[in-house]
Design a protein around this motif. Sequence first.
Motif, PDB file in Angstrom:
ATOM      1  N   SER A  74     -22.330 -46.374  29.777  1.00  0.00           N
ATOM      2  CA  SER A  74     -21.355 -45.479  30.375  1.00  0.00           C
ATOM      3  C   SER A  74     -20.827 -46.106  31.648  1.00  0.00           C
ATOM      4  O   SER A  74     -21.522 -46.835  32.340  1.00  0.00           O
ATOM      5  CB  SER A  74     -21.960 -44.112  30.663  1.00  0.00           C
ATOM      6  N   SER A  76     -18.564 -44.906  34.997  1.00  0.00           N
ATOM      7  CA  SER A  76     -17.946 -43.804  35.725  1.00  0.00           C
ATOM      8  C   SER A  76     -16.970 -44.371  36.732  1.00  0.00           C
ATOM      9  O   SER A  76     -17.207 -45.438  37.298  1.00  0.00           O
ATOM     10  CB  SER A  76     -18.998 -42.977  36.459  1.00  0.00           C
ATOM     11  N   TYR A  77     -15.900 -43.635  36.890  1.00  0.00           N
ATOM     12  CA  TYR A  77     -14.854 -44.053  37.823  1.00  0.00           C
ATOM     13  C   TYR A  77     -14.522 -42.869  38.701  1.00  0.00           C
ATOM     14  O   TYR A  77     -14.464 -41.738  38.229  1.00  0.00           O
ATOM     15  CB  TYR A  77     -13.606 -44.473  37.037  1.00  0.00           C
ATOM     16  N   GLN A  78     -14.321 -43.146  39.959  1.00  0.00           N
ATOM     17  CA  GLN A  78     -13.782 -42.091  40.823  1.00  0.00           C
ATOM     18  C   GLN A  78     -12.912 -42.703  41.911  1.00  0.00           C
ATOM     19  O   GLN A  78     -13.087 -43.858  42.292  1.00  0.00           O
ATOM     20  CB  GLN A  78     -14.885 -41.226  41.424  1.00  0.00           C
ATOM     21  N   SER A  85     -11.458 -38.567  38.808  1.00  0.00           N
ATOM     22  CA  SER A  85     -12.680 -39.165  38.286  1.00  0.00           C
ATOM     23  C   SER A  85     -12.662 -39.120  36.769  1.00  0.00           C
ATOM     24  O   SER A  85     -12.051 -38.239  36.177  1.00  0.00           O
ATOM     25  CB  SER A  85     -13.915 -38.433  38.819  1.00  0.00           C
ATOM     26  N   GLU A  87     -15.054 -40.635  33.131  1.00  0.00           N
ATOM     27  CA  GLU A  87     -16.255 -41.266  32.616  1.00  0.00           C
ATOM     28  C   GLU A  87     -15.977 -41.722  31.195  1.00  0.00           C
ATOM     29  O   GLU A  87     -15.309 -41.010  30.447  1.00  0.00           O
ATOM     30  CB  GLU A  87     -17.380 -40.231  32.618  1.00  0.00           C
ATOM     31  N   TYR A 403     -16.356 -47.811  40.843  1.00  0.00           N
ATOM     32  CA  TYR A 403     -16.879 -47.859  39.480  1.00  0.00           C
ATOM     33  C   TYR A 403     -18.396 -47.956  39.539  1.00  0.00           C
ATOM     34  O   TYR A 403     -18.953 -48.633  40.393  1.00  0.00           O
ATOM     35  CB  TYR A 403     -16.389 -49.103  38.741  1.00  0.00           C
ATOM     36  N   LYS A 404     -19.011 -47.292  38.619  1.00  0.00           N
ATOM     37  CA  LYS A 404     -20.444 -47.514  38.451  1.00  0.00           C
ATOM     38  C   LYS A 404     -20.753 -47.490  36.962  1.00  0.00           C
ATOM     39  O   LYS A 404     -20.323 -46.587  36.245  1.00  0.00           O
ATOM     40  CB  LYS A 404     -21.263 -46.453  39.179  1.00  0.00           C
ATOM     41  N   SER A 405     -21.497 -48.495  36.546  1.00  0.00           N
ATOM     42  CA  SER A 405     -21.781 -48.638  35.120  1.00  0.00           C
ATOM     43  C   SER A 405     -23.276 -48.790  34.925  1.00  0.00           C
ATOM     44  O   SER A 405     -23.988 -49.266  35.804  1.00  0.00           O
ATOM     45  CB  SER A 405     -21.134 -49.898  34.552  1.00  0.00           C
TER      46      SER A 405
ATOM     47  N   VAL B  24     -25.378 -41.998  35.037  1.00  0.00           N
ATOM     48  CA  VAL B  24     -24.786 -42.807  36.089  1.00  0.00           C
ATOM     49  C   VAL B  24     -24.377 -41.870  37.218  1.00  0.00           C
ATOM     50  O   VAL B  24     -23.671 -40.895  36.998  1.00  0.00           O
ATOM     51  CB  VAL B  24     -23.532 -43.544  35.574  1.00  0.00           C
ATOM     52  N   GLU B  25     -24.832 -42.179  38.390  1.00  0.00           N
ATOM     53  CA  GLU B  25     -24.533 -41.305  39.528  1.00  0.00           C
ATOM     54  C   GLU B  25     -24.000 -42.153  40.674  1.00  0.00           C
ATOM     55  O   GLU B  25     -24.596 -43.169  41.035  1.00  0.00           O
ATOM     56  CB  GLU B  25     -25.816 -40.567  39.936  1.00  0.00           C
ATOM     57  N   PHE B  26     -22.891 -41.722  41.246  1.00  0.00           N
ATOM     58  CA  PHE B  26     -22.345 -42.461  42.381  1.00  0.00           C
ATOM     59  C   PHE B  26     -23.171 -42.195  43.635  1.00  0.00           C
ATOM     60  O   PHE B  26     -23.831 -41.161  43.747  1.00  0.00           O
ATOM     61  CB  PHE B  26     -20.901 -42.020  42.650  1.00  0.00           C
ATOM     62  N   ILE B  30     -17.690 -37.619  44.189  1.00  0.00           N
ATOM     63  CA  ILE B  30     -16.656 -36.757  44.766  1.00  0.00           C
ATOM     64  C   ILE B  30     -16.685 -35.352  44.173  1.00  0.00           C
ATOM     65  O   ILE B  30     -16.015 -34.461  44.677  1.00  0.00           O
ATOM     66  CB  ILE B  30     -15.243 -37.359  44.583  1.00  0.00           C
TER      67      ILE B  30
END
Lengths: 418, 531
Positions: A74, A76-78, A85, A87, A403-405, B24-26, B30
């Motif tokens: 996965s 995730s983008y914000q 945001s 995902e 981004y976090k993957s 997945v957690e930032f 936000i």
Amino acid sequence: MNKLKALAVLLLISTMAYAGGYRVSTQSNRQLAMGHTGVAVVNSADILFFNPAGLVHLENKINFSAGGFGVFSSVSYQNSEFGTSSETDSPTGTPVYAYGTYKINEKLAVGLGIYTPFGSNVTWPTDWSGSHLVNEIELSAIFIQPTISYQLFDSVSIGGGPILAIGGVTFNRNAGQSLTDEQGNRSNVGIDDSSVTAWGWTAGLMFTPNDRFSFGFNYRSLINIESTEGTATFSNFPNSALTPANGETGFTATLPLPAEITVGLSHKFFDDKLLLAFDYNRALWSEYESLDLVFENGSTSINPRNYKDSSSWRLGAQYLATDNLTLRAGWYYDESPVQSGYFAPETPRNDSLGYTFGLSYQVNSKLAIDASFLYLRFKEVNESYDFFTDPGASAPSSFGGTYKSQALIPGIGVTYSM
Amino acid sequence: MMKKFNLKYIGLFIAAAAVVSCEVEFDNPIDEAGVYTSGEADFSNYVSVGNSLTSGYADGALYLDAQLKSFPAIMAGQMELAGGGEFIQPLVNDNAGGLLAGGVQILPNRFVLAVGANGSPAPAVYTGEAPTTDITNTFTGKLNNYGVPGAKSFHLGAPGYGNIAGVATGQANPYYVRFASGGMSTVIGDAAAANPSFFTLWIGNNDILSFATSGGIGVDQTGNFDPTSYGSNDITDPNVFAGAVSQYVTALTANGAKGALVNIPDVTSIPFFTTVPFAPLSPANPDFAAQIPALNAQFGALNQAFAFLGVPERSITFSTTAASAVVIKDESLTDISAQLTQVLIGGGFPAQQAALFGQQYGQARQATEDDLLVFTSQTVIAQLNSTRFQELVGLGLDQATAGQLSVNGITFPLEDQWVLTPEEQTAISTAQTAYNSTLEALAAANDLAFVDARTALSQVANGGVSFNGGVLTSTYATGGAFSLDGVHPTPRGYALTANFIIDAINAKYDANVPKVNIGAYRSIQTSDSVN
């Protein structure tokens, strides 16, 4: 040949990009469990991929291994400036491999490998804020590699073989950040090509000064997947002479599967119960300068990539816990080929850390079951892609954010020797 | 024993797999509470009140795609991140725009940019689909967007403004008919009944704009406190405006709601008044160039008469090297028809021709850069004015002479409706300044956010506003900010509007509502589905 191609197309199962760019380092359960080291590790028929020079070192006359993985990923983008945001909801990737080797004599062995070292499978929500860069991409390549390995000197073996690569791609994205038809539907371009073939080669060398120490070198050549017979579908464009017409058209594009150099070593300790391995990969990604799509309807899509060559450092350990149980663990650091400002959400890969472990259970003297698990962790990154210009716009519009993957990749396989 | 041992390992394997398989957690997600905040405001029930600008009207119509990107809808989407609730709009059915009443079309479809037979793009009415929004189909229940295209300040408080019986006579507004709560309801009453926790009120544009777009054919009603006596193109008296708007603010804040008041932009900010140049007559046009010597000869005698009468500034000449200004009728000029006729007779003109010239040029002059030609004037400039032509033929002129004297903006001065003269502009800006003072004072008195749309839009008009992907300007069609009607924003222009209102709200209420990426909103729509 046609039968082979047909088989290969059937095998074009979605795979997944995890080693920077769209390289997928999942070519063996045993080796993945050891941080995907292996250029100097003679464990099973899997060596055919890691270093063809190692084939001749396999003890048994016939070796066979096969397996697969489930890639659960996965991204995730914000974007905190705009409060957007998203995902990914990517389908589970399933890279697979199968290797068979046959030792003709003590100095000569041959083999055949089928594996899926490249691929990408990213599905963002349709029309998400980065949909002008990608809605969905599914990229896969299956490699078929006949291999020969020869013991040149007592301590030096070599090996190599041609590679037939069969690639397929589907890629869908919106034509712009805001272009729509009269109904407000986002104008969209999808491309699809399912069986592009190309040739490459691999060669390796293995140096084994004693029973405990091995040094390996492997080179895999660049393979350019040149798509010329695919179909591009333009949809939801307005009925306007100022925009491309809706419907199907042809296209050409070239996607490089970059060359890769690997050097590594392994050493056995404690009555050969413990094996430690180290690999260094250098992927020559700088070949990937731009993804240029030229459509038969006259439109083009130029997408600068400007990848850089990138390295991976891999460590692995293997411990023979009991007669029939082998435990493995590994770690690797994988540098992304994507440079700052070129971070496109189709391959949202920054530098990553891989933590691996696994085991093999010897069911009987011939058959073992191998399991592995990879947890791939990407550092959170603030990045952007700065080279997209909307149709008709006067300046490029940067698309960026945080981004976090992560990816979780369990795998299972079998090893058979006789 | 051995088996158990193996199971342990397999168990460990599975447990470890489970540990790492978290989401997945930032580091700073936000979507967590406290990232975006409403400050002292409460966005749970945002209600927008106003005219076409609030409704999402664009391209000369109210159609679905632009309505979904109305500035209040864009703002509500962002407010959702800070406690905002659902935002319901009285959506039309389709993207044709246009309205039906009992199946009969009463308002036209929207404009699109079409490539014509000559290969160049121009606005045209979209005919790719039939309009289906019938004002006899009405909304019931709560809404959030009470934007009524065409409404002037006093209309929002006028009972019966949503009564379908009044549409044909111009007493009611078909857009309000669609969601009026009753035959005698008022827009402001319905909006207040929606019980806003937060509101925006942007009203007053049409109180000067209809005068402006009609080229100033209406009356400046300053001093007349009875709006029921106003014509549709009149300027509203500032006291009438102030009385109406303060009443609306009282109604909307009755339950303690916070909100924002938006002021009235300059008419010179919009392409409707800046697209057609005052000097559009180019000698590069061969048809026109061929006529220049004859025209100058003809106007030469007239110019001598102007000089004789002490008004040499009214002289009319056409340059053979540069674009010339159109000839206009300026009603603020002293009418010298009679004197002019006499002087021309004295100069040897036949009496009938002198009278004709005297009448035709008694208030004529060439336009200057201070005159604003309205957008629609481009369709008549240098064209034959058939009404005048018929008149002249009726007076006994031969067709050739009548035709020669009936060319709009060249021989026949452009009529009042095509030009905003400086005097008319002054009337507009005087009223506008008064309205804006009222709005700013009302905002201060009621502790509401004040949005200076005037300054924001003049930035668009003067140099443009940069965004991620270009510069938004008020240049017609290509500037991106204004739709093809030349008055209303595009969705991208509405996004910019939403952003500067968000700025004002954030500043006033110590809120943190994120702005939108205006590049993600479209500008004009191209389409060749125009029959």
